[in-house]
Design an enzyme around this catalytic site. Structure first.
Site, PDB file in Angstrom:
ATOM      1  N   TYR A   1       0.823  -1.215   0.000  1.00  0.00           N
ATOM      2  CA  TYR A   1       0.000   0.000   0.000  1.00  0.00           C
ATOM      3  C   TYR A   1       0.858   1.267   0.000  1.00  0.00           C
ATOM      4  O   TYR A   1       0.402   2.333  -0.387  1.00  0.00           O
ATOM      5  CB  TYR A   1      -0.936   0.032   1.213  1.00  0.00           C
ATOM      6  CG  TYR A   1      -2.051  -0.999   1.163  1.00  0.00           C
ATOM      7  CD1 TYR A   1      -2.193  -1.861   0.087  1.00  0.00           C
ATOM      8  CD2 TYR A   1      -2.963  -1.101   2.203  1.00  0.00           C
ATOM      9  CE1 TYR A   1      -3.198  -2.807   0.044  1.00  0.00           C
ATOM     10  CE2 TYR A   1      -3.983  -2.045   2.168  1.00  0.00           C
ATOM     11  CZ  TYR A   1      -4.094  -2.897   1.091  1.00  0.00           C
ATOM     12  OH  TYR A   1      -5.102  -3.824   1.052  1.00  0.00           O
TER      13      TYR A   1
ATOM     14  N   LYS B   1       2.971 -15.362   2.467  1.00  0.00           N
ATOM     15  CA  LYS B   1       2.853 -16.095   1.201  1.00  0.00           C
ATOM     16  C   LYS B   1       4.282 -16.448   0.793  1.00  0.00           C
ATOM     17  O   LYS B   1       4.764 -16.062  -0.283  1.00  0.00           O
ATOM     18  CB  LYS B   1       2.131 -15.206   0.171  1.00  0.00           C
ATOM     19  CG  LYS B   1       1.753 -15.892  -1.110  1.00  0.00           C
ATOM     20  CD  LYS B   1       0.598 -16.853  -0.996  1.00  0.00           C
ATOM     21  CE  LYS B   1       0.356 -17.566  -2.305  1.00  0.00           C
ATOM     22  NZ  LYS B   1      -0.539 -18.724  -2.200  1.00  0.00           N
TER      23      LYS B   1
ATOM     24  N   ASP C   1      -3.642 -17.939   1.897  1.00  0.00           N
ATOM     25  CA  ASP C   1      -4.817 -18.600   1.307  1.00  0.00           C
ATOM     26  C   ASP C   1      -5.369 -19.654   2.260  1.00  0.00           C
ATOM     27  O   ASP C   1      -6.587 -19.783   2.448  1.00  0.00           O
ATOM     28  CB  ASP C   1      -4.499 -19.196  -0.067  1.00  0.00           C
ATOM     29  CG  ASP C   1      -3.104 -19.787  -0.166  1.00  0.00           C
ATOM     30  OD1 ASP C   1      -2.284 -19.532   0.733  1.00  0.00           O
ATOM     31  OD2 ASP C   1      -2.828 -20.513  -1.129  1.00  0.00           O
TER      32      ASP C   1
ATOM     33  N   ASP D   1      -5.529  -6.500   5.849  1.00  0.00           N
ATOM     34  CA  ASP D   1      -6.702  -5.741   5.421  1.00  0.00           C
ATOM     35  C   ASP D   1      -7.823  -6.712   5.037  1.00  0.00           C
ATOM     36  O   ASP D   1      -8.982  -6.585   5.451  1.00  0.00           O
ATOM     37  CB  ASP D   1      -6.296  -4.875   4.220  1.00  0.00           C
ATOM     38  CG  ASP D   1      -7.342  -3.851   3.847  1.00  0.00           C
ATOM     39  OD1 ASP D   1      -8.317  -3.689   4.611  1.00  0.00           O
ATOM     40  OD2 ASP D   1      -7.198  -3.223   2.792  1.00  0.00           O
TER      41      ASP D   1
ATOM     42  N   ASP E   1     -11.377  -8.117   7.523  1.00  0.00           N
ATOM     43  CA  ASP E   1     -12.772  -7.993   7.084  1.00  0.00           C
ATOM     44  C   ASP E   1     -13.460  -9.360   7.119  1.00  0.00           C
ATOM     45  O   ASP E   1     -14.614  -9.489   7.510  1.00  0.00           O
ATOM     46  CB  ASP E   1     -12.860  -7.401   5.675  1.00  0.00           C
ATOM     47  CG  ASP E   1     -13.093  -5.905   5.722  1.00  0.00           C
ATOM     48  OD1 ASP E   1     -12.691  -5.286   6.726  1.00  0.00           O
ATOM     49  OD2 ASP E   1     -13.673  -5.355   4.765  1.00  0.00           O
TER      50      ASP E   1
END
Ligand code: NAD
Length: 355
Positions: free
Chosen positions: A141, A186, A219, A243, A247
């Protein structure tokens, strides 16, 4: 104790839910003999309207001078033009940066009484009590952004100190809980994730041998959060993965109106806010759920002021209000009467008085 708290109500339902949180702060001060000095300031759309900028200098100064910052929410259709030069969310990014807040902490606990509000089966939700610690100021970001005619790129960059400090924050938290830390990355694909994993291994081995560390690919984590959410204690992860996972995790609790958050840096000062936005669809109606903001006050007392007893009393009071069935529209089962924002605040105050 004496403490200064900056209060930034923001936009939409922000001022409505913050008003209830202020009542709770006043009740805590009264009951335990503290002197909290509250200074209110503008942020987001309200600040743009008044000053032309989403984070006026005065707001940052008031926040820097405070021991903690309580924020409502920012944004709304009035300021929604994506090409607009000044946008309410700039206020959020600027205050996090201005206060050096790099660790975002979002606890998710599921109250049995609210299991009906979650899309998951109640048996999957039993015992869910986890915290996601998300790195907030680095990663993709904030990396260099390039846009050419036929391609675009976003740089994902992490430094060793950036990883060390967020892992320490998460490990300290895990140490005070069930002593389980899951680091999410990851590493099978990304070099930043391989660095993240290496640094996490070293910090945990050297400084937190009493906390059990495991690694999980992002994942797989997305899947486990739905399949076996009660297995998690503390999750630590980089900015973008955090992020998305926060959620996802918020849905376990059924409503965003239940979830508080804290953003912390190196010192004790932090920024506390509900995870939801300014909910323009229900703003001004007095029906927003104030529990997430009231629970953010509990986090503020715990992490910035070290008032653990008071923090627990607030959490217990919210639990009692819910058990009594004082539920706003986002939580109430279909066909039942929903409580107003103020009635929910009243129920928490009443439970606090009786504790
Ligand atoms: P939102 O969180 O504001 O609302 C999503 C849905 O949840 C809406 O239906 C809303 O009514 C409901 N909801 C949210 N909080 C609630 C509460 N306390 N009680 C009852 N219901 C609640 O997200 P959105 O609609 O995507 O965004 C609205 C505005 O908020 C946008 O301008 C967005 O940019 C902004 N936003 C701000 C923040 C923040 O301040 N941290 C976070 C997310 C979105």
């Amino acid at each position: 104790m004496r403490a200064g708290i900056a209060v930034l109500p923001g936009d939409g339902i922000g001022p409505e839910v913050v008003a209830e949180a202020r009542r709770v702060l006043a009740a805590v001060a009264d009951r335990w003999g503290h002197a909290f000095t509250l200074r209110e300031a503008l942020i987001g759309g309200a600040a743009i309207d008044a000053t032309g900028t989403a984070l006026p200098d005065e707001t940052l100064e008031i926040s820097r001078a405070a021991d903690a910052v309580l924020l409502g929410a920012v944004g709304g259709p009035k300021w929604d033009d994506p090409r607009g030069k000044v946008r309410p969310e700039q206020g959020l990014l600027a205050i996090r940066k201005g206060l050096g807040l790099y660790a975002n902490m979002r606890p998710v606990a599921v109250t049995p009484k609210l299991a009906h509000a979650s899309p998951l089966r109640p048996d999957l939700l039993a015992g869910v009590d986890l915290v996601v610690v998300r790195e907030l100021t680095g990663g993709i970001y904030f990396g260099q952004k390039v846009r050419e005619k036929d391609h675009a790129s976003d740089l994902c960059l992490y430094t060793v100190p950036e990883v060390e400090r967020i892992v320490r924050t998460a490990a300290r938290l895990a140490r005070g809980r069930r002593k389980k830390l899951t680091s999410v990355d990851k590493a099978n694909v990304l070099e930043t994730s391989r660095l993240w994993r290496e640094v996490t291994e070293r910090v945990m081995k050297q400084e937190f041998p009493d906390v059990a560390l495991s690694h999980m690919l992002v994942d797989a984590c997305a899947m486990h959060l739905i399949r076996k959410p009660a297995d998690f204690d503390v999750i630590v992860t980089e900015n973008m993965f955090g992020d998305i996972l926060t959620d996802e995790a918020s849905m376990l609790a059924g409503s965003m109106g239940m979830l508080p958050s804290a953003s912390l840096g190196d010192g004790k000062r932090g920024l506390y806010e509900p995870i939801h936005g300014s909910a323009p669809d229900i703003a001004g109606k007095g029906i927003a759920n104030p529990y997430a903001t009231i629970l953010s006050v509990a986090m503020l007392l715990r992490h910035s002021l070290e008032l653990e007893t008071e923090a627990r009393a607030i959490e217990a009071a919210v639990g009692k209000a819910i058990d009594r069935g004082v539920l706003t529209g986002d939580l109430a089962a279909a066909g039942t009467k929903a409580a107003s924002t103020e009635a929910a605040g009243d129920a928490v105050l009443e439970a606090l008085r009786q504790s």
